[in-house]
Design an enzyme around this catalytic site. Structure first.
Site, PDB file in Angstrom:
ATOM      1  N   ASP A 106      94.214  11.431 -39.721  1.00  0.00           N
ATOM      2  CA  ASP A 106      95.477  12.113 -40.032  1.00  0.00           C
ATOM      3  C   ASP A 106      95.410  13.616 -39.813  1.00  0.00           C
ATOM      4  OD1 ASP A 106      98.183  12.026 -40.987  1.00  0.00           O
ATOM      5  OD2 ASP A 106      97.500  12.789 -42.925  1.00  0.00           O
ATOM      6  N   SER A 143     104.057  13.815 -42.098  1.00  0.00           N
ATOM      7  CA  SER A 143     103.831  12.445 -41.616  1.00  0.00           C
ATOM      8  C   SER A 143     104.863  11.512 -42.229  1.00  0.00           C
ATOM      9  CB  SER A 143     102.429  11.975 -42.003  1.00  0.00           C
ATOM     10  OG  SER A 143     101.442  12.856 -41.512  1.00  0.00           O
ATOM     11  N   GLN A 145     101.205   7.392 -35.109  1.00  0.00           N
ATOM     12  CA  GLN A 145     101.892   8.051 -36.229  1.00  0.00           C
ATOM     13  C   GLN A 145     103.171   8.709 -35.742  1.00  0.00           C
ATOM     14  OE1 GLN A 145     101.090  11.970 -38.740  1.00  0.00           O
ATOM     15  NE2 GLN A 145      99.765  10.318 -39.486  1.00  0.00           N
TER      16      GLN A 145
END
Length: 297
Positions: free
Chosen positions: A206, A230, A280
């Protein structure tokens, strides 16, 4: 002792409360972050650890899909509830909800599988990229700046992250293209527990996955008024690897529109073994004054 690694391991050590409804309940701490919001990779990794604690040892995680619902607060611990959705002959499915103050901040479904034989192939790793030892670390780039975020990224993150072609922390150098790569490795040795390495890989995945969107438009993290968050995160584990050895994370963004951007990633060992794939989507709001020309192909 290694402070950042100790902090990571402490964060991933969840407490089984002993409480049972129709779900298994765990609690975990929140890591301090400069802006007071829980790092998305942290709550992803913790949610996976919670799910792993309810699955038989012969079943390993191969995929997860999660949605970030609300920002987390680093001042409060997190409660994780795991619903044992299904246990089949070869696969198990779990749903984890992460809660703060009685409301969910993340919802995730993960799938686990027993070891099995089958066909095998992979997309090959790029071979024309520089070695990590030739690239500057985050501390090399940001260490001289007297700023909370610069200090945290330089000295308190658990992973060494080195960008190709260069970081986008302060400026975006070179072509405006929607792709990049990073080498990453934990700063210290982690236990010989492959579940821990899989969860830690989700944690590290991430860090930089949305950066190809910023690079494509010449927007650095330091851009005044930039807002990035995100929205969801998907990951597929293909093969085992240790996160305390160098891993290459190739990333590209096929599309950005409507205040959102999508990034895709592949993670390889240094020897070229494809370990995992990542996707993502994030909210990316760039001030009009900071928008550059269209990215190059």
């Amino acid at each position: 002792m290694n402070g950042p690694i100790d902090g990571l391991l402490s964060t991933l050590h969840l407490t089984d409360t002993g409480a049972r409804t129709t779900e298994d309940i765990f609690t975990g701490p929140s890591q301090w972050m400069p802006l007071g919001r829980v790092f998305g990779g942290q709550v992803l990794a913790q949610s996976l650890i919670a799910a792993m604690r309810t699955v038989a040892d012969d079943r390993t995680i191969h995929s997860m899909h999660g949605y970030f619902l609300r920002p987390g607060d680093v001042a409060h611990p997190i409660t994780f509830s795991v619903d044992r959705l299904h246990d089949g002959r070869s696969f198990s499915t779990r749903r984890t909800h992460a809660f703060q103050n009685g409301v969910p901040i993340l919802s995730l479904i993960a799938s686990f599988q027993t070891e099995d034989d089958g066909v095998s192939h992979q997309v090959e790793m790029p071979t024309d990229l520089p070695d990590p030892e030739t690239l500057p670390s985050t501390a090399d780039v940001l260490g001289a700046f007297d700023h909370d975020i610069a200090r945290y990224w330089s000295n308190e993150r658990a992973f060494d992250v080195r960008h190709i072609p260069s970081p986008v922390y302060l400026t975006v150098e070179g072509e405006r293209v929607p792709r990049q790569a990073v080498w990453m490795k934990a700063f210290g040795r982690l236990p010989d527990d492959l579940n821990m390495h899989r969860a830690a890989l989700a944690y590290a995945s991430d860090y930089s996955i949305l950066e190809p969107i910023l690079r494509a438009h010449g927007v650095a993290w330091a851009t005044p008024g930039l807002k990035v968050a995100s929205l969801d995160h998907a990951m597929w584990w293909h093969r085992d690897a240790r996160v305390d050895e160098w891993l290459l994370y190739t990333q590209d963004s096929p599309s950005a529109s409507g205040g959102r951007g999508l990034s895709l990633g592949r993670i390889y060992t240094r020897e070229g073994v494809l370990v995992a794939s990542v996707a993502q989507e994030g909210m990316v709001r760039v001030p009009e004054s900071a928008r550059a020309s269209e990215p190059a192909e």
